[in-house]
Scaffold this motif. Structure first.
Motif, PDB file in Angstrom:
ATOM      1  N   GLN A 189     -43.875  23.725  15.224  1.00  0.00           N
ATOM      2  CA  GLN A 189     -43.175  22.504  14.811  1.00  0.00           C
ATOM      3  C   GLN A 189     -44.023  21.618  13.894  1.00  0.00           C
ATOM      4  O   GLN A 189     -43.596  20.522  13.526  1.00  0.00           O
TER       5      GLN A 189
ATOM      6  N   LYS B 276     -35.233  23.654  17.652  1.00  0.00           N
ATOM      7  CA  LYS B 276     -35.499  22.325  17.078  1.00  0.00           C
ATOM      8  C   LYS B 276     -36.034  22.429  15.648  1.00  0.00           C
ATOM      9  O   LYS B 276     -35.794  21.540  14.827  1.00  0.00           O
TER      10      LYS B 276
ATOM     11  N   TYR C 163     -33.171  17.600  14.723  1.00  0.00           N
ATOM     12  CA  TYR C 163     -34.564  17.487  15.155  1.00  0.00           C
ATOM     13  C   TYR C 163     -35.494  17.636  13.948  1.00  0.00           C
ATOM     14  O   TYR C 163     -35.518  16.799  13.073  1.00  0.00           O
TER      15      TYR C 163
END
Length: 288
Positions: free
Chosen positions: A42, A82, A88
């Protein structure tokens, strides 16, 4: 940090292999490793995220069933989703990272067809339009399917049985060797029963998921007045034959899975979905 260092252009395979070794050595290695990898995947730095995805794929091929089990849980799959979701991190994740994450999840649907949650997660992405179509993954961009690894034996996890077996095998008395043979046979039988339970659970939950999806599709067609007489008969069959037959199977699976919190949650979720589909069918048939 070394294996996912965004300042290096090439993979640091020595660090990646050390990471995999650490995952295999630690009792909770897969759980902690996937938390770390989710955080790195991420990352707003493209290089760090891409390196982390390489580490993830390498772990899939080298860290065995414990890793596969953790990887296939919604807890980790949601972290990958996500990266793709515009709600997100999808709004700022690079296209290269999102494409790679999509390829990874798609490849798992092929390699791990028995993992219902992976299949469900990928289908949800397609249904929401986040994934437009199955990616065409170049052969040189995907790691080979993971090689089969033996499951952990009871002797690896039950210290008392392991010590008892070692003592019996060291003995020179025939009766001790016979006892060792009986112990081995009992453990093999226990492992076979556990494996059969897992197989029954996976197959039943998959069948429930498929039938619920089919019932939902038929109900939607019914509401739109698109059902032919044959399809109406199929709807009845889905209610009274297929779905009803699965209910006692789920009850038995729940009884078997009482000691396994994760497995019990899967069975109960499948049971809820089945009850929902049955309830909707009854309302439609009664209203007809």
């Amino acid at each position: 940090d070394e294996a996912t260092d965004p300042s290096i252009s090439e993979e640091n395979w020595e660090c990646i292999q050390r990471f995999c070794a650490q995952v295999n050595a630690a009792a909770e290695g897969p759980l902690f490793a996937l938390r770390l990898l989710a955080h790195k995947i991420q990352s707003p730095q493209e290089g760090e995220a891409l390196h982390a995805l390489t580490v993830l794929e390498t772990c899939v091929n080298n860290c065995g069933e414990r890793f596969h089990s953790e990887m296939a849980k919604f807890r980790f799959l949601n972290e990958l989703i996500k990266v793709l979701s515009p709600k997100y991190y999808g709004i700022w994740s690079s296209e290269k990272v999102k494409s790679r994450v999509t390829e990874v999840i798609f490849s798992w649907t092929v390699w791990f067809p028995q993992e219902v949650k992976i299949q469900d997660a990928y289908q949800m992405l397609k249904k929401q339009g986040i994934v437009k179509g199955d990616p065409k993954v170049p052969e040189d961009k995907i790691l080979p399917p993971p090689s089969p690894r033996p499951q952990n034996s009871v002797f690896d996890t039950d210290e008392e049985k392991s010590k008892l077996l070692a003592r019996l095998l060291r003995s020179s008395h025939p009766e001790d060797l016979q006892a060792a043979n009986r112990l081995i046979q009992s453990v093999v039988k226990e492992e076979q029963e556990k494996s059969a339970q897992v197989s029954r659970r996976v197959n039943t939950i998959r069948e429930v998921s498929e039938n619920v999806r089919r019932v939902d599709e038929l109900l939607e067609s019914y509401r739109r007045h698109e059902l032919s007489p044959d399809d109406q008969e199929t709807l009845q069959a889905a209610l009274f034959q297929r779905c009803e037959r699965l209910r006692p199977l789920l009850f038995r699976l729940a009884s078997e899975a009482v000691a396994d919190e994760e497995a019990l949650a899967e069975v109960l979720q499948a049971s809820d979905e089945l009850s929902r589909a049955l309830g909707q069918c009854r309302r439609v048939v009664a209203g007809q």
